[in-house]
Design a protein around this motif. Structure first.
Motif, PDB file in Angstrom:
ATOM      1  N   ASP A 233      -1.351   4.433   1.234  1.00 56.74           N
ATOM      2  CA  ASP A 233      -2.588   4.699   0.504  1.00 56.74           C
ATOM      3  C   ASP A 233      -3.690   3.876   1.177  1.00 56.74           C
ATOM      4  O   ASP A 233      -3.757   2.658   1.021  1.00 56.74           O
ATOM      5  N   GLU A 234      -4.530   4.545   1.960  1.00 56.51           N
ATOM      6  CA  GLU A 234      -5.560   3.851   2.742  1.00 56.51           C
ATOM      7  C   GLU A 234      -6.562   3.121   1.855  1.00 56.51           C
ATOM      8  O   GLU A 234      -7.044   2.049   2.221  1.00 56.51           O
ATOM      9  N   GLU A 235      -6.888   3.688   0.696  1.00 61.11           N
ATOM     10  CA  GLU A 235      -7.809   3.010  -0.216  1.00 61.11           C
ATOM     11  C   GLU A 235      -7.216   1.696  -0.704  1.00 61.11           C
ATOM     12  O   GLU A 235      -7.899   0.665  -0.747  1.00 61.11           O
ATOM     13  N   LYS A 236      -5.954   1.725  -1.089  1.00 57.21           N
ATOM     14  CA  LYS A 236      -5.272   0.521  -1.561  1.00 57.21           C
ATOM     15  C   LYS A 236      -5.200  -0.511  -0.436  1.00 57.21           C
ATOM     16  O   LYS A 236      -5.432  -1.699  -0.659  1.00 57.21           O
ATOM     17  N   LYS A 237      -4.903  -0.058   0.787  1.00 56.61           N
ATOM     18  CA  LYS A 237      -4.820  -0.949   1.940  1.00 56.61           C
ATOM     19  C   LYS A 237      -6.165  -1.642   2.175  1.00 56.61           C
ATOM     20  O   LYS A 237      -6.234  -2.859   2.342  1.00 56.61           O
TER      21      LYS A 237
ATOM     22  N   SER B  72       0.809  -1.219   0.000  1.00 57.52           N
ATOM     23  CA  SER B  72       0.000   0.000   0.000  1.00 57.52           C
ATOM     24  C   SER B  72       0.843   1.269   0.000  1.00 57.52           C
ATOM     25  O   SER B  72       0.298   2.368  -0.089  1.00 57.52           O
ATOM     26  N   LYS B  73       2.139   1.118   0.128  1.00 53.82           N
ATOM     27  CA  LYS B  73       3.017   2.282   0.231  1.00 53.82           C
ATOM     28  C   LYS B  73       3.112   3.005  -1.111  1.00 53.82           C
ATOM     29  O   LYS B  73       3.290   2.390  -2.154  1.00 53.82           O
ATOM     30  N   ARG B  74       2.980   4.296  -1.080  1.00 53.86           N
ATOM     31  CA  ARG B  74       3.097   5.152  -2.262  1.00 53.86           C
ATOM     32  C   ARG B  74       4.094   6.263  -1.956  1.00 53.86           C
ATOM     33  O   ARG B  74       4.337   6.599  -0.801  1.00 53.86           O
ATOM     34  N   CYS B  75       4.651   6.832  -2.992  1.00 54.10           N
ATOM     35  CA  CYS B  75       5.541   7.975  -2.767  1.00 54.10           C
ATOM     36  C   CYS B  75       5.083   9.129  -3.649  1.00 54.10           C
ATOM     37  O   CYS B  75       4.479   8.943  -4.698  1.00 54.10           O
TER      38      CYS B  75
ATOM     39  N   GLU C  21       6.922   9.252   1.483  1.00 57.26           N
ATOM     40  CA  GLU C  21       6.200   7.989   1.387  1.00 57.26           C
ATOM     41  C   GLU C  21       5.001   8.036   2.316  1.00 57.26           C
ATOM     42  O   GLU C  21       5.067   8.623   3.392  1.00 57.26           O
ATOM     43  N   TYR C  22       3.927   7.425   1.880  1.00 55.27           N
ATOM     44  CA  TYR C  22       2.720   7.368   2.695  1.00 55.27           C
ATOM     45  C   TYR C  22       1.964   6.084   2.378  1.00 55.27           C
ATOM     46  O   TYR C  22       2.228   5.422   1.379  1.00 55.27           O
TER      47      TYR C  22
END
Length: 83
Positions: free
Chosen positions: A59-63, A43-46, A56-57
């Motif tokens: 992505d709660e939707e992806k999680k 789920s990590k995005r940058c 880096e954060y």
């Protein structure tokens, strides 16, 4: 040793997997917890700011989508065995 590292080297007990496929909520939560580090990694995005700094954060939707796919896969497994 952190909890994340201990999950990496252990397998879920067979009884937990069977209970999860039968729809046991506690067992499903144990499976989700077991795979939580991997889900977070996926789920990590940058992103980059206007100065080119990288952030880096998660992505709660992806999680949430990955968690739903895991739960659906667990429950579908039992449905496939019955059919």
């Amino acid at each position: 040793m952190s909890e994340g590292n201990s999950n990496r080297n252990t397998m879920l007990p067979f009884e937990v997997i069977v209970a999860a496929t039968d729809g046991d909520v506690e067992a499903i939560n144990m499976v989700l917890n077991h795979y939580q580090a991997y889900i977070l990694l996926l789920s990590k995005r940058c992103l980059f700011d206007e100065f080119g700094n990288r952030y880096e954060y998660i992505d709660e939707e992806k999680k949430q989508m990955l968690e739903i796919q895991l739960i659906t896969g667990i429950l579908k497994f039992q449905a496939d065995q019955i059919a």
